[in-house]
Design a protein around this motif. Structure first.
Motif, PDB file in Angstrom:
ATOM      1  N   ARG A 245       0.826  -1.212   0.000  1.00 28.31           N
ATOM      2  CA  ARG A 245       0.000   0.000   0.000  1.00 28.31           C
ATOM      3  C   ARG A 245       0.864   1.268   0.000  1.00 28.31           C
ATOM      4  O   ARG A 245       0.546   2.242  -0.684  1.00 28.31           O
ATOM      5  CB  ARG A 245      -0.930  -0.014   1.217  1.00 28.31           C
ATOM      6  N   VAL A 246       1.944   1.249   0.754  1.00 28.80           N
ATOM      7  CA  VAL A 246       2.850   2.398   0.765  1.00 28.80           C
ATOM      8  C   VAL A 246       3.475   2.590  -0.608  1.00 28.80           C
ATOM      9  O   VAL A 246       3.609   3.716  -1.104  1.00 28.80           O
ATOM     10  CB  VAL A 246       3.937   2.218   1.853  1.00 28.80           C
ATOM     11  N   GLN A 247       3.871   1.496  -1.241  1.00 26.26           N
ATOM     12  CA  GLN A 247       4.442   1.582  -2.585  1.00 26.26           C
ATOM     13  C   GLN A 247       3.449   2.187  -3.572  1.00 26.26           C
ATOM     14  O   GLN A 247       3.801   3.049  -4.387  1.00 26.26           O
ATOM     15  CB  GLN A 247       4.869   0.191  -3.053  1.00 26.26           C
ATOM     16  N   LYS A 248       2.202   1.741  -3.506  1.00 29.54           N
ATOM     17  CA  LYS A 248       1.176   2.265  -4.405  1.00 29.54           C
ATOM     18  C   LYS A 248       0.915   3.744  -4.115  1.00 29.54           C
ATOM     19  O   LYS A 248       0.666   4.533  -5.037  1.00 29.54           O
ATOM     20  CB  LYS A 248      -0.118   1.464  -4.246  1.00 29.54           C
ATOM     21  N   ALA A 249       0.973   4.118  -2.849  1.00 31.75           N
ATOM     22  CA  ALA A 249       0.789   5.517  -2.488  1.00 31.75           C
ATOM     23  C   ALA A 249       1.893   6.385  -3.087  1.00 31.75           C
ATOM     24  O   ALA A 249       1.639   7.495  -3.578  1.00 31.75           O
ATOM     25  CB  ALA A 249       0.761   5.670  -0.965  1.00 31.75           C
ATOM     26  N   CYS A 250       3.127   5.877  -3.067  1.00 32.12           N
ATOM     27  CA  CYS A 250       4.239   6.617  -3.670  1.00 32.12           C
ATOM     28  C   CYS A 250       3.995   6.824  -5.168  1.00 32.12           C
ATOM     29  O   CYS A 250       4.268   7.902  -5.713  1.00 32.12           O
ATOM     30  CB  CYS A 250       5.551   5.864  -3.451  1.00 32.12           C
ATOM     31  N   GLU A 251       3.501   5.796  -5.835  1.00 27.91           N
ATOM     32  CA  GLU A 251       3.205   5.927  -7.258  1.00 27.91           C
ATOM     33  C   GLU A 251       2.160   7.003  -7.500  1.00 27.91           C
ATOM     34  O   GLU A 251       2.292   7.819  -8.424  1.00 27.91           O
ATOM     35  CB  GLU A 251       2.718   4.584  -7.814  1.00 27.91           C
ATOM     36  N   LEU A 252       1.112   7.004  -6.691  1.00 27.91           N
ATOM     37  CA  LEU A 252       0.050   8.007  -6.855  1.00 27.91           C
ATOM     38  C   LEU A 252       0.562   9.414  -6.574  1.00 27.91           C
ATOM     39  O   LEU A 252       0.215  10.366  -7.277  1.00 27.91           O
ATOM     40  CB  LEU A 252      -1.117   7.683  -5.922  1.00 27.91           C
ATOM     41  N   MET A 253       1.397   9.550  -5.555  1.00 25.38           N
ATOM     42  CA  MET A 253       1.914  10.876  -5.216  1.00 25.38           C
ATOM     43  C   MET A 253       2.810  11.435  -6.307  1.00 25.38           C
ATOM     44  O   MET A 253       2.874  12.646  -6.513  1.00 25.38           O
ATOM     45  CB  MET A 253       2.652  10.826  -3.873  1.00 25.38           C
ATOM     46  N   PRO A 259      -5.205  15.016  -2.689  1.00 27.47           N
ATOM     47  CA  PRO A 259      -4.956  15.189  -1.251  1.00 27.47           C
ATOM     48  C   PRO A 259      -4.474  13.887  -0.625  1.00 27.47           C
ATOM     49  O   PRO A 259      -4.824  12.788  -1.072  1.00 27.47           O
ATOM     50  CB  PRO A 259      -6.332  15.590  -0.697  1.00 27.47           C
ATOM     51  N   MET A 260      -3.674  14.007   0.425  1.00 25.12           N
ATOM     52  CA  MET A 260      -3.138  12.836   1.088  1.00 25.12           C
ATOM     53  C   MET A 260      -4.248  11.930   1.623  1.00 25.12           C
ATOM     54  O   MET A 260      -4.128  10.707   1.627  1.00 25.12           O
ATOM     55  CB  MET A 260      -2.211  13.249   2.233  1.00 25.12           C
ATOM     56  N   SER A 273      -3.939   8.623  10.011  1.00 26.89           N
ATOM     57  CA  SER A 273      -2.891   8.316  10.992  1.00 26.89           C
ATOM     58  C   SER A 273      -2.261   6.945  10.705  1.00 26.89           C
ATOM     59  O   SER A 273      -1.043   6.773  10.858  1.00 26.89           O
ATOM     60  CB  SER A 273      -3.472   8.347  12.408  1.00 26.89           C
ATOM     61  N   THR A 274      -3.075   5.983  10.285  1.00 28.61           N
ATOM     62  CA  THR A 274      -2.536   4.665   9.925  1.00 28.61           C
ATOM     63  C   THR A 274      -1.627   4.771   8.713  1.00 28.61           C
ATOM     64  O   THR A 274      -0.563   4.141   8.652  1.00 28.61           O
ATOM     65  CB  THR A 274      -3.680   3.683   9.628  1.00 28.61           C
ATOM     66  N   PHE A 275      -2.034   5.565   7.746  1.00 28.58           N
ATOM     67  CA  PHE A 275      -1.216   5.814   6.556  1.00 28.58           C
ATOM     68  C   PHE A 275       0.119   6.432   6.944  1.00 28.58           C
ATOM     69  O   PHE A 275       1.192   5.978   6.532  1.00 28.58           O
ATOM     70  CB  PHE A 275      -1.987   6.713   5.605  1.00 28.58           C
ATOM     71  N   ASN A 276       0.071   7.489   7.760  1.00 28.21           N
ATOM     72  CA  ASN A 276       1.300   8.182   8.159  1.00 28.21           C
ATOM     73  C   ASN A 276       2.240   7.252   8.926  1.00 28.21           C
ATOM     74  O   ASN A 276       3.457   7.260   8.707  1.00 28.21           O
ATOM     75  CB  ASN A 276       0.954   9.391   9.026  1.00 28.21           C
ATOM     76  N   ARG A 277       1.675   6.450   9.815  1.00 26.58           N
ATOM     77  CA  ARG A 277       2.497   5.568  10.639  1.00 26.58           C
ATOM     78  C   ARG A 277       3.207   4.519   9.796  1.00 26.58           C
ATOM     79  O   ARG A 277       4.412   4.267   9.963  1.00 26.58           O
ATOM     80  CB  ARG A 277       1.623   4.891  11.702  1.00 26.58           C
ATOM     81  N   ASN A 278       2.492   3.913   8.871  1.00 30.39           N
ATOM     82  CA  ASN A 278       3.104   2.891   8.019  1.00 30.39           C
ATOM     83  C   ASN A 278       4.079   3.503   7.032  1.00 30.39           C
ATOM     84  O   ASN A 278       5.121   2.912   6.720  1.00 30.39           O
ATOM     85  CB  ASN A 278       2.021   2.110   7.276  1.00 30.39           C
ATOM     86  N   PHE A 279       3.780   4.681   6.519  1.00 30.93           N
ATOM     87  CA  PHE A 279       4.690   5.351   5.593  1.00 30.93           C
ATOM     88  C   PHE A 279       6.024   5.634   6.270  1.00 30.93           C
ATOM     89  O   PHE A 279       7.092   5.370   5.711  1.00 30.93           O
ATOM     90  CB  PHE A 279       4.054   6.660   5.114  1.00 30.93           C
ATOM     91  N   ASP A 284      10.846   6.064   6.686  1.00 35.20           N
ATOM     92  CA  ASP A 284      11.489   6.921   7.676  1.00 35.20           C
ATOM     93  C   ASP A 284      11.255   8.403   7.392  1.00 35.20           C
ATOM     94  O   ASP A 284      12.131   9.246   7.629  1.00 35.20           O
ATOM     95  CB  ASP A 284      12.993   6.625   7.736  1.00 35.20           C
ATOM     96  N   THR A 285      10.095   8.732   6.881  1.00 32.63           N
ATOM     97  CA  THR A 285       9.713  10.122   6.645  1.00 32.63           C
ATOM     98  C   THR A 285       8.201  10.190   6.529  1.00 32.63           C
ATOM     99  O   THR A 285       7.529   9.148   6.456  1.00 32.63           O
ATOM    100  CB  THR A 285      10.369  10.674   5.358  1.00 32.63           C
ATOM    101  N   SER A 286       7.649  11.381   6.495  1.00 27.25           N
ATOM    102  CA  SER A 286       6.201  11.538   6.352  1.00 27.25           C
ATOM    103  C   SER A 286       5.822  11.567   4.871  1.00 27.25           C
ATOM    104  O   SER A 286       6.651  11.886   4.015  1.00 27.25           O
ATOM    105  CB  SER A 286       5.744  12.835   7.015  1.00 27.25           C
ATOM    106  N   PRO A 287       4.561  11.260   4.537  1.00 25.40           N
ATOM    107  CA  PRO A 287       4.122  11.360   3.142  1.00 25.40           C
ATOM    108  C   PRO A 287       4.326  12.759   2.567  1.00 25.40           C
ATOM    109  O   PRO A 287       4.704  12.902   1.398  1.00 25.40           O
ATOM    110  CB  PRO A 287       2.638  10.997   3.206  1.00 25.40           C
ATOM    111  N   TYR A 288       4.116  13.771   3.377  1.00 24.54           N
ATOM    112  CA  TYR A 288       4.245  15.148   2.899  1.00 24.54           C
ATOM    113  C   TYR A 288       5.695  15.469   2.544  1.00 24.54           C
ATOM    114  O   TYR A 288       5.977  16.092   1.516  1.00 24.54           O
ATOM    115  CB  TYR A 288       3.719  16.124   3.964  1.00 24.54           C
ATOM    116  N   GLN A 289       6.623  15.043   3.382  1.00 23.97           N
ATOM    117  CA  GLN A 289       8.033  15.286   3.100  1.00 23.97           C
ATOM    118  C   GLN A 289       8.482  14.514   1.877  1.00 23.97           C
ATOM    119  O   GLN A 289       9.259  15.009   1.055  1.00 23.97           O
ATOM    120  CB  GLN A 289       8.882  14.894   4.316  1.00 23.97           C
ATOM    121  N   TRP A 290       8.002  13.280   1.742  1.00 22.03           N
ATOM    122  CA  TRP A 290       8.343  12.470   0.574  1.00 22.03           C
ATOM    123  C   TRP A 290       7.816  13.127  -0.697  1.00 22.03           C
ATOM    124  O   TRP A 290       8.497  13.141  -1.720  1.00 22.03           O
ATOM    125  CB  TRP A 290       7.741  11.072   0.720  1.00 22.03           C
ATOM    126  N   LYS A 291       6.630  13.678  -0.629  1.00 23.17           N
ATOM    127  CA  LYS A 291       6.029  14.330  -1.797  1.00 23.17           C
ATOM    128  C   LYS A 291       6.877  15.509  -2.254  1.00 23.17           C
ATOM    129  O   LYS A 291       7.043  15.746  -3.462  1.00 23.17           O
ATOM    130  CB  LYS A 291       4.617  14.802  -1.448  1.00 23.17           C
TER     131      LYS A 291
END
Length: 312
Positions: A245-253, A259-260, A273-279, A284-291
């Motif tokens: 799921r995290v990998q797919k989220a990276c592709e979408l971003m 929106p996240m 919160s579950t998304f942020n925790r697993n990401f 080792d970073t937040s979805p926003y920082q990765w984006k």
């Protein structure tokens, strides 16, 4: 052909470039000695097509070993264990094409879910090796994709898309022509025990999935399934699902500015919160920082290691 057991495995995640139908790894950087630093099987989230330009060695496809030479071509489905090992310390030259077979088939055969599933299953039946002489049409498609990628002429994306579709048709034809006894699903004796669960998670990651459902798909008790899955993959099934799921989220971003909250939901996370925790757990970073700057973290997913498969 011989058999040999391995004791470790790696999962290697690849994302397609935005707007592309294939990830192409070609050129001088792929002239190297293969497989001698770490002789580990690995598997991908995409269909891998490899063409040997120069060299000799062994191709390990699950528990089977095949000799390869100049002009050999390999087709390795997602989730299929394999590794390339060149003879001695001699430099070999391979070039690769990675394809998201699910997306390609969905686009080729819209509004026909039954045939889409059948086609994906057909192409994912087994890994195999051919060569440029036995499969000239396939070789021409592969060479044309690599040539279009290297030259990057106008309309190259559209041309590559059509060439990828040509490869898919050739693969479907190949399996349709096989004798019935060879046309059955063939996977290795170890990963095959959980292969159905891996395939299901890759296809249905956006849905609510429980371990009990996965164990039923594999025709085993949940307790036995959990124990077997973790012994092979070195993480519990639900943790592996969250990695997908995290990998797919990276592709979408990378491809959208959604929106996240929307991305989290689309990738199967019920809460932000579950998304942020697993990401953060995997990258080792937040979805926003990765984006903001994904290249700083991309390698962490590309090289994510699953060091298990005990007994190989």
């Amino acid at each position: 052909m011989a058999k040999r057991k391995k004791d470790t495995m790696e999962f290697r995640f690849y994302g397609l470039p935005q707007g592309e139908s294939a990830l192409v790894l070609c050129g001088e950087s792929w002239k190297r000695v293969y497989g001698h630093e770490e002789l580990h099987l690995h598997f991908h989230n995409l269909l891998e097509i490899g063409i040997c330009r120069e060299g000799d060695g062994n191709m390990y496809l699950d528990e089977d070993i095949y000799q390869y030479h100049d002009g050999d071509i390999t087709f390795i489905p997602e989730n299929f264990p394999h590794v390339t090992v060149s003879y001695g310390e001699v430099v070999n030259f391979w070039e690769y094409i990675f394809i998201d077979i699910h997306s390609v088939i969905e686009e080729m055969f819209p509004n026909n879910a039954a045939f889409q599933n059948e086609a994906v299953t057909t192409i994912s039946k087994k890994a195999f090796m051919t060569n440029v002489y036995q499969s000239p049409a396939m070789a021409e498609y592969i060479n044309a994709i690599i040539r279009e990628t290297s030259e990057h002429k106008i309309y190259c994306q559209r041309t590559i898309k059509l060439l990828v579709q040509g490869i898919v048709i050739e693969l479907l034809r190949r399996y349709d022509e096989l004798p019935e006894e060879d046309n059955n699903i063939v996977k290795g004796t170890n990963m095959s025990q959980i292969a159905t669960a891996l395939d299901y998670m890759n296809k249905h990651y956006s849905e609510s999935i429980k371990a009990g459902e996965l164990s039923a798909l594999c025709n085993m008790s949940e307790t036995h399934f959990r124990r077997l899955f973790e012994s092979y993959i070195n993480m519990p099934p639900m943790e592996y699902l969250n990695l997908i799921r995290v990998q797919k989220a990276c592709e979408l971003m990378k491809k959208t500015n959604e929106p996240m909250e929307f991305i989290a939901q689309k990738c199967g996370f019920t809460t932000q919160s579950t998304f942020n925790r697993n990401f953060r757990k995997f990258l080792d970073t937040s979805p926003y920082q990765w984006k903001i700057n994904p290249e700083n973290y991309e390698h962490k997913l590309l090289n994510f290691r699953i060091s298990a498969l005990k007994g190989w």
